[in-house]
Design a protein around this motif. Structure first.
Motif, PDB file in Angstrom:
ATOM      1  N   ASP A 139      42.722  36.013  47.555  1.00  0.00           N
ATOM      2  CA  ASP A 139      41.306  36.601  46.695  1.00  0.00           C
ATOM      3  C   ASP A 139      41.753  37.451  46.294  1.00  0.00           C
ATOM      4  OD1 ASP A 139      39.538  34.929  49.594  1.00  0.00           O
ATOM      5  OD2 ASP A 139      40.985  34.295  47.993  1.00  0.00           O
ATOM      6  N   CYS A 140      40.845  37.233  45.446  1.00  0.00           N
ATOM      7  CA  CYS A 140      40.599  38.848  44.553  1.00  0.00           C
ATOM      8  C   CYS A 140      39.784  39.844  45.472  1.00  0.00           C
ATOM      9  CB  CYS A 140      40.188  38.785  42.843  1.00  0.00           C
ATOM     10  SG  CYS A 140      41.139  37.925  41.868  1.00  0.00           S
ATOM     11  N   ARG A 141      39.739  41.217  45.018  1.00  0.00           N
ATOM     12  CA  ARG A 141      38.011  41.907  46.185  1.00  0.00           C
ATOM     13  C   ARG A 141      36.758  41.137  45.215  1.00  0.00           C
ATOM     14  NH1 ARG A 141      40.637  47.551  44.483  1.00  0.00           N
ATOM     15  NH2 ARG A 141      41.834  46.132  43.375  1.00  0.00           N
ATOM     16  N   MET A 186      33.499  40.808  42.329  1.00  0.00           N
ATOM     17  CA  MET A 186      33.709  41.660  41.249  1.00  0.00           C
ATOM     18  C   MET A 186      32.384  41.752  40.494  1.00  0.00           C
ATOM     19  SD  MET A 186      37.653  39.470  39.857  1.00  0.00           S
ATOM     20  CE  MET A 186      36.666  37.996  40.404  1.00  0.00           C
ATOM     21  N   ILE A 217      36.028  45.718  40.266  1.00  0.00           N
ATOM     22  CA  ILE A 217      36.666  44.861  41.320  1.00  0.00           C
ATOM     23  C   ILE A 217      36.576  45.591  42.015  1.00  0.00           C
ATOM     24  CG2 ILE A 217      39.356  45.045  40.106  1.00  0.00           C
ATOM     25  CD1 ILE A 217      39.634  42.119  40.758  1.00  0.00           C
ATOM     26  N   GLY A 235      45.191  48.563  41.076  1.00  0.00           N
ATOM     27  CA  GLY A 235      44.664  47.565  40.159  1.00  0.00           C
ATOM     28  C   GLY A 235      43.987  48.257  38.461  1.00  0.00           C
ATOM     29  N   VAL A 271      45.522  41.114  37.148  1.00  0.00           N
ATOM     30  CA  VAL A 271      44.964  41.349  38.146  1.00  0.00           C
ATOM     31  C   VAL A 271      46.411  42.040  38.656  1.00  0.00           C
ATOM     32  CG1 VAL A 271      45.841  38.260  39.084  1.00  0.00           C
ATOM     33  CG2 VAL A 271      44.569  39.861  40.260  1.00  0.00           C
ATOM     34  N   VAL A 330      47.020  39.107  46.167  1.00  0.00           N
ATOM     35  CA  VAL A 330      46.451  38.883  44.686  1.00  0.00           C
ATOM     36  C   VAL A 330      45.938  39.809  45.260  1.00  0.00           C
ATOM     37  CG1 VAL A 330      45.400  38.293  44.432  1.00  0.00           C
ATOM     38  CG2 VAL A 330      47.173  37.200  44.392  1.00  0.00           C
ATOM     39  N   ASP A 331      45.897  40.963  43.862  1.00  0.00           N
ATOM     40  CA  ASP A 331      45.179  41.697  43.804  1.00  0.00           C
ATOM     41  C   ASP A 331      44.751  42.886  45.383  1.00  0.00           C
ATOM     42  OD1 ASP A 331      41.141  42.472  43.803  1.00  0.00           O
ATOM     43  OD2 ASP A 331      42.759  43.564  42.897  1.00  0.00           O
ATOM     44  N   ALA A 365      44.267  33.231  40.591  1.00  0.00           N
ATOM     45  CA  ALA A 365      42.950  34.291  40.397  1.00  0.00           C
ATOM     46  C   ALA A 365      42.252  34.272  39.334  1.00  0.00           C
ATOM     47  CB  ALA A 365      44.312  35.333  41.095  1.00  0.00           C
ATOM     48  N   CYS A 366      43.123  35.099  38.325  1.00  0.00           N
ATOM     49  CA  CYS A 366      42.833  35.005  36.971  1.00  0.00           C
ATOM     50  C   CYS A 366      41.907  33.906  36.431  1.00  0.00           C
ATOM     51  CB  CYS A 366      43.736  35.580  35.341  1.00  0.00           C
ATOM     52  SG  CYS A 366      45.055  36.363  35.799  1.00  0.00           S
ATOM     53  N   ILE A 418      38.413  35.231  37.429  1.00  0.00           N
ATOM     54  CA  ILE A 418      38.511  36.590  36.749  1.00  0.00           C
ATOM     55  C   ILE A 418      37.380  35.767  35.636  1.00  0.00           C
ATOM     56  CG2 ILE A 418      38.735  38.386  35.202  1.00  0.00           C
ATOM     57  CD1 ILE A 418      40.811  39.043  37.606  1.00  0.00           C
TER      58      ILE A 418
END
Lengths: 233, 233, 258
Positions: free
Chosen positions: A14-16, A18, A36, A125, A152, A163-164, A214-215, A218
């Protein structure tokens, strides 16, 4: 020791959280902010405009230039002295390259599109956030491009692929590998790839694929930021 | 494979957004085909013309086109003529013979006609492949501007500010009693006897710029103008 | 979009008491102050005056004092005319305009002794707090100076000293509850003269047409702590009186918002 749970409790893929906004600088051709986690990037586009010095002009296609800079107060600890620095110059260059294939540069021969990326707040990042913001700003400016670009940082903290990475994960005492990537939104191609640390080939292959997924998340944030304000009741 | 349209007329789309799948549709302005789908390459409004898909940019700098009337500023004078900045990445030349219906002697003082810093309304005669532009000032409405005020608007919104056969621009002129000249390059000149009416004309143009994508614009602006003028009298 | 006859048209309009955006001659655009806009900074603020926007960040570091002021902390104001704010701003070394802005705001803060630098001393001759204020232009719609001045003060007020650990070193990851020793709040107001009309808070266009400007920093309605005249036209002493009077009046109004 194993990194079993992420410091902020997120899933490894997971990304933080956003947040993005388009049009934050009224006098610019296009602009955006992209946040992010605790990393924030501003991107501003000026142009297409006339290019100096003359020898840089290309009669067949336009040029893009990126100027990446961290604001002096953007990092925990020391003030970052303003002025040219090698890290910023390198980031500027790889960021410009990340966009070259998708931009319709033949639309503005002999001219230049300048992208200014400024970081008011950094928690790892930053160059990737800058790329995500720049893509929104370019679209906001009405510049033609075949795909959006998202950035990312993927990699490894201790024994886990993730990720991230946030700053605490990049600086983890068990070691970490940081791999900033940029991915194009339609063809899923990697237009920026750097690595700082070590990793096996198999791990790299796996983590790049996680980054591509993940992108996509985004891209959704970028799309929402651009479309906001154009919703008609 | 069945062809499918994924969007509809007047939808706002971003670069890389998929507009249609299948081979029945044709890409045109602002769109491109990749394998089985058609994608947008600019942030803009969708236009569906039967099977032809177009996206018209919502924002973007002005790129010079033949026959456009634009407002520019004289930046330099050479023996060949006057250099005019048309607020585009590409500047233009007003050649000697296009500067006046008088015969201009070689070695004459060209500043007698147009001096550096003069604002002029000119028409684009030609744009070559390297985007070098030639303009003329011989023609109806083309002239040097005196006094008044100049504002810069989004050049993509110019057609809405002018309206069908000038309907919108005439609405503004009639209700405010001002002279208004709109350049295709997004530069607008306003001059009136009453500065408050000049302010109203400017405000109206900004309002059109902001609301251009919302249908029913002409009626809305008509109502609003009558309201504003009524309030001031 | 300015030349001599466009400027004359603007000047005539101002003579009639009308500004292009409908404001009164002495009216400021709406002012918005937002603090804590950059978490790594010890203090930060973004100020908007109309569409003009400036971000200020304060960095406080523990350092050795200068030899000639062993019992004082240090203070520095830096400004950047970022190219993001205006297509005319170029990237590269600081322009003379950004240097002027930084120095005028610096004088306003330093000469008014608004921060008591003696109170920034931790251990004389060894450790002091060093305060660095950075001003970054975000959007230029006229009057960057007043906007930056206000952002600087708002950021200084927002700042908290870093925690100090058991060994006496700064712990930049944690902010203490203590703010900077602020004695006074200098507010800068710039008044412009176009033709014969004086105005406050110029738009971008009005700045381009401006004949002269006077920046006045004050800490109260009676005390001026810094001044700077700009522009090529010379002023009569009556004009200076009038401009200073207006600047002080406006500063008091703005002080209430802070």
């Amino acid at each position: 020791m194993s990194y079993d749970k992420r410091n902020d409790g997120r899933g490894f893929d997971d990304c933080r959280p956003m947040e993005a906004k388009a049009g934050i600088v009224k006098s610019a051709s296009g602009s955006a902010s992209f946040k992010i986690g605790e990393t924030v990037a501003f991107a501003t586009v000026q142009g297409p405009r006339d290019l100096y010095p003359k020898f840089l002009k290309n009669p067949k296609k336009g040029k893009i230039r990126v100027f990446y800079q961290m604001m002096p107060f953007s990092g925990v600890g020391g003030r970052i002295r303003p002025g040219p620095n090698r890290r910023a110059k390198e980031i500027s260059m790889v960021t410009a390259k990340a966009f070259e294939e998708v931009l319709c540069l033949e639309d503005f021969p002999n001219a230049v599109v300048d992208i200014y990326i400024d970081i008011p707040q950094a928690d790892a990042g930053t160059r990737c956030a800058g790329i995500s913001a720049a893509s929104i700003a370019l679209a906001d400016a009405g510049i033609r491009m075949t795909e959006m670009v998202a950035g990312v940082a993927v990699g490894r903290t201790a024994d886990k692929l993730l990720v991230d990475l946030d700053y605490s994960e990049e600086a983890h005492e068990e070691g970490a590998t940081d791999i900033p990537i940029a991915v194009t939104s339609v063809t899923d191609k990697i237009s920026l790839l750097q690595m700082d640390g070590d990793m096996t080939q198999k791990q790299l292959s796996e983590v790049l694929r996680k980054g591509i997924v993940a992108c996509k998340a985004i891209n959704e944030v970028q799309k929402a930021a651009l479309k906001k304000g154009y919703e008609v009741a | 494979m069945e062809s499918k349209l994924l969007i509809k007329e007047r939808d706002v789309v971003i670069p890389g957004e998929e507009l249609a799948s299948g081979m029945d549709f044709l890409p045109s302005e602002g769109t491109y085909r990749l394998e089985n789908s058609i994608y947008s390459k600019v942030m803009g409004l969708v236009k569906v013309d039967g099977k032809v898909l177009k996206v018209r940019a919502l924002r973007g700098g002005y790129l010079p086109k033949r026959n456009d009337t634009v407002i520019g500023k004289v930046t330099d004078i050479m023996s060949a003529g006057w250099f005019i900045d048309i607020f585009s990445p590409y500047n233009s030349l007003l050649p000697l013979k296009e500067g006046s219906s008088d015969f201009i002697q070689r070695g004459a003082d060209l500043t007698r006609y147009y001096d550096i810093e003069d604002f002029v309304v000119v028409k684009i005669l030609s744009v070559n492949a390297q985007k070098q532009v030639d303009v003329t000032i011989k023609g109806p409405g083309l002239r040097k501007l005196k006094g008044g005020r100049l504002i810069k608007i989004n050049s993509q919104k110019v057609p809405r500010v002018i309206g069908k056969q000038g309907s919108m621009i005439n609405l503004i002129k009639e209700n405010t009693g001002t002279q208004v000249t709109v350049g295709q390059n997004g530069i607008v000149w306003i001059k009136g006897e009453d500065p408050l009416m000049e302010n109203l004309a400017e405000k109206t143009i900004r309002k059109i710029e902001a609301e251009a994508h919302i249908p029913g614009l002409t009626d809305r602006i008509g109502e609003w103008l009558k309201d504003q003028v009524g309030g001031k009298k | 979009m300015m030349n001599q006859n466009i400027k004359e048209h603007l000047s005539e309009t101002l003579k009639k008491g009308v500004r292009y955006d409908g404001r009164k001659l002495d009216e400021f655009r709406s002012i918005e102050i937002e603090t804590d806009v950059s978490t790594p900074a010890e203090g930060s603020a973004t100020v908007r005056i109309g569409d003009t926007e400036v971000m200020a960040g304060v960095k406080i570091e523990m350092q050795k004092p200068y030899d000639d002021s062993a019992d004082s902390g240090t203070l520095m104001v830096n400004a950047e005319f970022s190219p993001m704010a205006d297509p005319k701003f170029e990237s590269g070394p600081p322009s003379i305009d950004s240097i002027e802005l930084a120095r005028v705001i610096d004088r306003g803060i330093r000469e008014s002794e608004s921060i008591d630098v003696k109170k920034l001393c931790i251990v004389e001759g060894e450790k002091v707090w060093s305060v660095g204020i950075d001003l970054i232009t975000i959007n230029n719609a006229g009057n960057l100076l007043d906007c930056a001045g206000l952002a600087a003060v708002a950021a200084i007020k927002n700042a908290k000293l870093p925690e100090v650990d058991k060994e006496g070193n700064a712990d930049y990851k944690h902010k203490s509850k203590n703010g900077l020793p602020i004695e006074k709040e200098p507010i800068s107001v710039t008044i412009h003269v176009i033709g014969d009309t004086i105005i406050a808070d110029p738009s971008r266009e009005e700045e381009e047409a401006s004949d002269a400007r006077l920046t006045v920093a004050s800490i109260s309605k009676d005390v001026i702590c810094a001044m700077q005249k700009g522009g090529s036209k010379a002023l009569t002493v009556e004009q200076v009186d009038e401009m200073v009077d207006l600047a002080l009046k406006k500063a008091e109004e703005i002080r209430k918002i802070l």
